[in-house]
Each structure stands twice: as C-alpha cells, then as structure tokens.
Design a protein around this motif. Structure first.
Motif, PDB file in Angstrom:
ATOM      1  N   GLY A   1      -3.825  20.121  -8.931  1.00 13.05           N
ATOM      2  CA  GLY A   1      -5.000  19.261  -8.914  1.00 13.05           C
ATOM      3  C   GLY A   1      -5.636  19.032  -7.568  1.00 13.05           C
ATOM      4  N   GLY A   2      -4.907  19.288  -6.483  1.00 15.06           N
ATOM      5  CA  GLY A   2      -5.463  19.259  -5.150  1.00 15.06           C
ATOM      6  C   GLY A   2      -6.254  18.016  -4.800  1.00 15.06           C
ATOM      7  N   VAL A   3      -7.533  18.217  -4.502  1.00 18.64           N
ATOM      8  CA  VAL A   3      -8.398  17.148  -4.012  1.00 18.64           C
ATOM      9  C   VAL A   3      -8.509  16.018  -5.031  1.00 18.64           C
ATOM     10  CG1 VAL A   3     -10.740  16.577  -3.284  1.00 18.64           C
ATOM     11  CG2 VAL A   3      -9.684  18.719  -2.538  1.00 18.64           C
ATOM     12  N   VAL A   4      -8.639  16.348  -6.298  1.00 14.85           N
ATOM     13  CA  VAL A   4      -8.772  15.314  -7.331  1.00 14.85           C
ATOM     14  C   VAL A   4      -7.539  14.427  -7.352  1.00 14.85           C
ATOM     15  CG1 VAL A   4      -8.966  14.902  -9.799  1.00 14.85           C
ATOM     16  CG2 VAL A   4     -10.344  16.693  -8.721  1.00 14.85           C
ATOM     17  N   GLN A   5      -6.364  15.025  -7.191  1.00 17.77           N
ATOM     18  CA  GLN A   5      -5.136  14.250  -7.163  1.00 17.77           C
ATOM     19  C   GLN A   5      -5.071  13.332  -5.936  1.00 17.77           C
ATOM     20  OE1 GLN A   5      -1.830  14.211  -9.125  1.00 17.77           O
ATOM     21  NE2 GLN A   5      -3.588  14.299 -10.500  1.00 17.77           N
ATOM     22  N   VAL A   6      -5.484  13.845  -4.792  1.00 18.59           N
ATOM     23  CA  VAL A   6      -5.481  13.027  -3.575  1.00 18.59           C
ATOM     24  C   VAL A   6      -6.429  11.838  -3.745  1.00 18.59           C
ATOM     25  CG1 VAL A   6      -6.036  12.979  -1.111  1.00 18.59           C
ATOM     26  CG2 VAL A   6      -4.824  14.945  -2.088  1.00 18.59           C
ATOM     27  N   GLU A   7      -7.604  12.101  -4.287  1.00 12.74           N
ATOM     28  CA  GLU A   7      -8.570  11.019  -4.500  1.00 12.74           C
ATOM     29  C   GLU A   7      -8.008   9.968  -5.450  1.00 12.74           C
ATOM     30  OE1 GLU A   7     -12.714  13.545  -3.781  1.00 12.74           O
ATOM     31  OE2 GLU A   7     -11.912  13.286  -5.816  1.00 12.74           O
ATOM     32  N   ARG A   8      -7.342  10.419  -6.475  1.00  9.09           N
ATOM     33  CA  ARG A   8      -6.796   9.456  -7.435  1.00  9.09           C
ATOM     34  C   ARG A   8      -5.637   8.667  -6.823  1.00  9.09           C
ATOM     35  NH1 ARG A   8      -5.841  10.319 -13.917  1.00  9.09           N
ATOM     36  NH2 ARG A   8      -6.000   8.078 -14.331  1.00  9.09           N
ATOM     37  N   PHE A   9      -4.792   9.350  -6.078  1.00 16.85           N
ATOM     38  CA  PHE A   9      -3.682   8.670  -5.406  1.00 16.85           C
ATOM     39  C   PHE A   9      -4.215   7.611  -4.444  1.00 16.85           C
ATOM     40  CE2 PHE A   9      -0.474   8.437  -1.985  1.00 16.85           C
ATOM     41  CZ  PHE A   9       0.670   8.164  -2.723  1.00 16.85           C
ATOM     42  N   ALA A  10      -5.259   7.961  -3.681  1.00 12.27           N
ATOM     43  CA  ALA A  10      -5.823   7.031  -2.701  1.00 12.27           C
ATOM     44  C   ALA A  10      -6.510   5.851  -3.372  1.00 12.27           C
ATOM     45  CB  ALA A  10      -6.807   7.769  -1.795  1.00 12.27           C
ATOM     46  N   ALA A  11      -7.164   6.078  -4.496  1.00 11.53           N
ATOM     47  CA  ALA A  11      -7.949   5.020  -5.130  1.00 11.53           C
ATOM     48  C   ALA A  11      -7.134   4.163  -6.082  1.00 11.53           C
ATOM     49  CB  ALA A  11      -9.131   5.641  -5.883  1.00 11.53           C
ATOM     50  N   GLU A  12      -6.193   4.773  -6.813  1.00  9.96           N
ATOM     51  CA  GLU A  12      -5.535   4.055  -7.895  1.00  9.96           C
ATOM     52  C   GLU A  12      -4.061   3.729  -7.649  1.00  9.96           C
ATOM     53  OE1 GLU A  12      -6.454   5.561 -11.873  1.00  9.96           O
ATOM     54  OE2 GLU A  12      -7.921   6.917 -10.953  1.00  9.96           O
ATOM     55  N   VAL A  13      -3.433   4.418  -6.705  1.00  7.62           N
ATOM     56  CA  VAL A  13      -2.011   4.184  -6.460  1.00  7.62           C
ATOM     57  C   VAL A  13      -1.791   3.411  -5.163  1.00  7.62           C
ATOM     58  CG1 VAL A  13       0.236   5.275  -6.062  1.00  7.62           C
ATOM     59  CG2 VAL A  13      -1.333   6.225  -7.786  1.00  7.62           C
ATOM     60  N   ALA A  14      -2.301   3.925  -4.053  1.00  4.00           N
ATOM     61  CA  ALA A  14      -1.995   3.329  -2.747  1.00  4.00           C
ATOM     62  C   ALA A  14      -2.363   1.846  -2.659  1.00  4.00           C
ATOM     63  CB  ALA A  14      -2.674   4.135  -1.633  1.00  4.00           C
ATOM     64  N   PRO A  15      -3.589   1.446  -2.965  1.00  3.59           N
ATOM     65  CA  PRO A  15      -3.912   0.012  -2.822  1.00  3.59           C
ATOM     66  C   PRO A  15      -3.116  -0.868  -3.785  1.00  3.59           C
ATOM     67  CG  PRO A  15      -5.734   1.200  -3.847  1.00  3.59           C
ATOM     68  CD  PRO A  15      -4.777   2.226  -3.356  1.00  3.59           C
ATOM     69  N   ALA A  16      -2.835  -0.362  -4.980  1.00  4.72           N
ATOM     70  CA  ALA A  16      -2.070  -1.154  -5.946  1.00  4.72           C
ATOM     71  C   ALA A  16      -0.622  -1.320  -5.507  1.00  4.72           C
ATOM     72  CB  ALA A  16      -2.145  -0.496  -7.328  1.00  4.72           C
ATOM     73  N   VAL A  17      -0.057  -0.299  -4.867  1.00  9.43           N
ATOM     74  CA  VAL A  17       1.308  -0.436  -4.352  1.00  9.43           C
ATOM     75  C   VAL A  17       1.346  -1.477  -3.238  1.00  9.43           C
ATOM     76  CG1 VAL A  17       3.184   0.734  -3.135  1.00  9.43           C
ATOM     77  CG2 VAL A  17       2.009   1.898  -5.007  1.00  9.43           C
ATOM     78  N   ARG A  18       0.368  -1.442  -2.345  1.00  6.67           N
ATOM     79  CA  ARG A  18       0.326  -2.448  -1.273  1.00  6.67           C
ATOM     80  C   ARG A  18       0.288  -3.856  -1.862  1.00  6.67           C
ATOM     81  NH1 ARG A  18      -3.415   1.341   1.459  1.00  6.67           N
ATOM     82  NH2 ARG A  18      -2.337   2.240   3.263  1.00  6.67           N
ATOM     83  N   GLU A  19      -0.544  -4.035  -2.867  1.00  9.65           N
ATOM     84  CA  GLU A  19      -0.651  -5.359  -3.488  1.00  9.65           C
ATOM     85  C   GLU A  19       0.652  -5.768  -4.174  1.00  9.65           C
ATOM     86  OE1 GLU A  19      -3.955  -5.432  -6.115  1.00  9.65           O
ATOM     87  OE2 GLU A  19      -5.448  -5.011  -4.549  1.00  9.65           O
ATOM     88  N   GLU A  20       1.265  -4.840  -4.886  1.00  6.84           N
ATOM     89  CA  GLU A  20       2.489  -5.162  -5.615  1.00  6.84           C
ATOM     90  C   GLU A  20       3.644  -5.444  -4.657  1.00  6.84           C
ATOM     91  OE1 GLU A  20       5.215  -5.800  -8.744  1.00  6.84           O
ATOM     92  OE2 GLU A  20       3.031  -5.988  -8.519  1.00  6.84           O
ATOM     93  N   VAL A  21       3.744  -4.660  -3.576  1.00  4.95           N
ATOM     94  CA  VAL A  21       4.793  -4.926  -2.605  1.00  4.95           C
ATOM     95  C   VAL A  21       4.597  -6.287  -1.947  1.00  4.95           C
ATOM     96  CG1 VAL A  21       5.765  -4.194  -0.387  1.00  4.95           C
ATOM     97  CG2 VAL A  21       5.335  -2.500  -2.175  1.00  4.95           C
ATOM     98  N   ALA A  22       3.363  -6.611  -1.600  1.00  4.01           N
ATOM     99  CA  ALA A  22       3.079  -7.936  -1.027  1.00  4.01           C
ATOM    100  C   ALA A  22       3.462  -9.038  -1.999  1.00  4.01           C
ATOM    101  CB  ALA A  22       1.611  -8.035  -0.627  1.00  4.01           C
ATOM    102  N   ARG A  23       3.173  -8.828  -3.282  1.00  3.99           N
ATOM    103  CA  ARG A  23       3.519  -9.834  -4.302  1.00  3.99           C
ATOM    104  C   ARG A  23       5.033  -9.997  -4.393  1.00  3.99           C
ATOM    105  NH1 ARG A  23       5.146 -10.467  -9.378  1.00  3.99           N
ATOM    106  NH2 ARG A  23       5.544  -8.225  -9.661  1.00  3.99           N
ATOM    107  N   ARG A  24       5.755  -8.875  -4.427  1.00  4.72           N
ATOM    108  CA  ARG A  24       7.213  -8.969  -4.553  1.00  4.72           C
ATOM    109  C   ARG A  24       7.844  -9.562  -3.293  1.00  4.72           C
ATOM    110  NH1 ARG A  24       9.405  -3.671  -7.931  1.00  4.72           N
ATOM    111  NH2 ARG A  24       7.684  -3.559  -9.427  1.00  4.72           N
ATOM    112  N   ARG A  25       7.288  -9.251  -2.143  1.00  2.60           N
ATOM    113  CA  ARG A  25       7.818  -9.833  -0.918  1.00  2.60           C
ATOM    114  C   ARG A  25       7.582 -11.342  -0.893  1.00  2.60           C
ATOM    115  NH1 ARG A  25       5.848  -5.230   3.522  1.00  2.60           N
ATOM    116  NH2 ARG A  25       7.698  -3.882   3.291  1.00  2.60           N
ATOM    117  N   GLY A  26       6.429 -11.742  -1.345  1.00  3.87           N
ATOM    118  CA  GLY A  26       6.137 -13.178  -1.403  1.00  3.87           C
ATOM    119  C   GLY A  26       7.046 -13.911  -2.355  1.00  3.87           C
ATOM    120  N   ARG A  27       7.303 -13.279  -3.488  1.00  2.08           N
ATOM    121  CA  ARG A  27       8.189 -13.871  -4.482  1.00  2.08           C
ATOM    122  C   ARG A  27       9.618 -13.916  -3.963  1.00  2.08           C
ATOM    123  NH1 ARG A  27       8.423 -10.533  -9.813  1.00  2.08           N
ATOM    124  NH2 ARG A  27       9.772  -9.264  -8.494  1.00  2.08           N
ATOM    125  N   GLY A  28       9.995 -12.826  -3.211  1.00  2.00           N
ATOM    126  CA  GLY A  28      11.381 -12.757  -2.735  1.00  2.00           C
ATOM    127  C   GLY A  28      11.661 -13.697  -1.596  1.00  2.00           C
TER     128      GLY A  28
END
Length: 298
Positions: free
Chosen positions: A271-298
C-alpha cells in the motif's frame, strides 16, 4: 515493564529499492506532511537492488524540512565507524539537527565478505559494535585529538569533527543478551523489529537493558525504545499488528504503556503511500491521545 514516560513518536520505514525510488520519496513526503517524526532507511550495501542508504538519506533530508532521518540500522562491517561518525555529524549539521545514528553488528556474513568486509563470529561482531559506539562518540567529542586502541578499531591522534548540532543519539539494532547489556551501558537507544522480536519478547529484553544501565549508573528512562512495526492498517492478515486503525491504536498504546516502547516506525507490507497517510492520520494521533489518557489514569 515500566512506562518510562517519554514522548511518543512515530516514523516510517520505506524500502530503498532502486526500482521503487519514486514511491520511497513519496512515502518520505507523506511522513513529512503527516507530522511523523522519523524516516528509517535500511542499510544493506551488498543488496544489488538497493540504493546506497547514505545517499538516499541525504536526498530525503534535502527534500524535507522537519522530519528526522536515521539508518535503520547502519551496516557496521562495511562502514568504518570513524568515517561514519563524520558523515552522520555532517548530515546533522547540514539538516539543522535532524539526523540520528542507528548501528547494527551485521548479518548475512557471506554477502558482507563477498563485498570485501570481514566475516565475524557472533562474539567478534558484538565486540566490534561495542568498540564502534566508543569510536563514534570520541569522533563527536570536543577534544583536540583522540586515540583509541581496540581489537577491531584504532584511532591514533585523529582530530574529531565536525560535532553534531544537536545531542545526536547512537541507537543499536540488537537482540542478543550481550548486546542488550551494551545498549544499557553505552547507547542512547534500542531498535528492535517486530518481525524478529514480537511484543511478548520485549519485556525480558528491556529488563536486561535496564539492569545494565542501572549497573553503569545510568537512568534507563534516558534510553529511547524505537520499535520497527511491520503490517497493514486495515489489513486482513492475522497477528498483533494487523487490522483496522482501532486495533493498531490499542496494540501500540499497550506496548508503549506496558513495555516502555516510545517510538513506532511503520513498515507497510503493502500500500505504500496510502498506508503511510493512513498511519499518520488515523493511528499516530490516536495512540498519543490514548497513551496520555492511560498515563493520566495510572
């Protein structure tokens, strides 16, 4: 394993195949546009289909303005460490502080020796990598001249320089017990790959790094943990790093908080470029948010 509390970062791992240069550069552009942090380039000089990693990294740095670049990881047996240190520092100066240095002990020894490099036993390869870290850091020092007398590398009053313009790290792509301890004693980062070291293997490996760091009087939290993750976002395959974006977010967040990995470098299986775009838009920011949430909870 602890969560070391380091910022969560993301990158991409494009192929250096000469026939796919346009897609490789497009993936680098997508990483830059998408707000990713790193681009890792594999270094296999004996692979006839691959472009030279260092020429490609310089090209990527020249066409980007923000994203960092690193060899993932540099082939030490075919690259003399003092010269490689100078090249890495030069790229850091030219790019305004956007280069990091990943090193590997070497593999595929028949191919390395066919290209004129040494054929090392595992203990020899480990010893050479340990020496190389020391040589590189001497070559980045502000001393007027440096000497080093190792079994594999020697410096005899060489004048180091230029110095990197930021606190450049030396990251080791290793997995054996001896070299994991060397990460803890000597290095600034660890670069395992999910294809060789799946998530369930990370805790024991990371603990070995931490124990060596503590024995050396170092803070384990100062050692970055960079994980090369191979898979397909929204893929149909089996495994921990497959499936839709929410599955990736859950798995990477868990690896960050439970296993202490702080950087995820994505190698799309297709998938190349399409996969990178999807990873950047839909995975990376959501992981940052979820990790921040879990750290706050922990």
């Amino acid at each position: 394993m602890p969560d070391y509390g380091n910022p969560i970062r993301f990158g991409v791992f494009p192929s250096p195949e000469a026939s796919g240069l346009d897609e490789t550069l497009a993936m680098a552009d997508a990483a830059e546009r998408g707000g990713l942090d790193l681009i890792g380039i594999q270094d296999h000089p004996y692979q006839r289909r691959h472009l030279d990693a260092w020429a490609l990294m310089a090209t990527v740095l020249a066409r980007t303005e923000r994203v960092g670049v690193f060899p993932d990881v540099a082939n030490l047996p075919l690259r003399q460490p003092a010269v490689m240190a100078k090249t890495a520092a030069s790229l850091d100066v030219i790019s305004g502080g956007r280069f990091e240095l990943g090193l590997g002990a070497g593999a595929f020894w028949q191919a390395i020796s066919a290209m004129g490099g040494p054929s090392r036993t595992p203990p020899e390869a480990a010893g050479a990598l340990e020496e190389a870290v020391e040589v590189v850091k001497l070559m980045w020092s502000d001393r007027s001249s440096v000497c080093y007398d190792g079994d594999h590398y020697r410096l005899s009053g060489v004048k180091p320089g230029p110095q990197p313009v930021h606190d450049m790290g030396v990251w080791l792509g290793v997995g054996g017990k001896r070299m994991l301890a060397a990460v803890g004693r000597l290095a600034d980062g660890w670069v395992p790959s999910s294809a060789y070291f799946p998530p369930e293997k990370l805790p024991a490996m990371s603990e070995r790094i931490d124990a060596a760091a503590r024995d050396a009087g170092r803070d384990p939290a100062r050692i970055r943990r960079i994980y090369n993750v191979m898979g397909t976002v929204d893929g149909s395959g089996e495994g921990a790093l497959q499936g839709p974006p929410h599955a990736w977010v859950e798995e990477l967040s868990r690896i960050a908080v439970e296993n202490g990995m702080d950087t995820f470098v994505f190698a799309p299986e297709e998938g190349g470029v399409v996969q990178v775009e999807r990873f950047a838009a839909e995975v990376a920011p959501a992981v940052r948010e979820e990790v921040a949430r879990r750290r706050g909870r922990g």
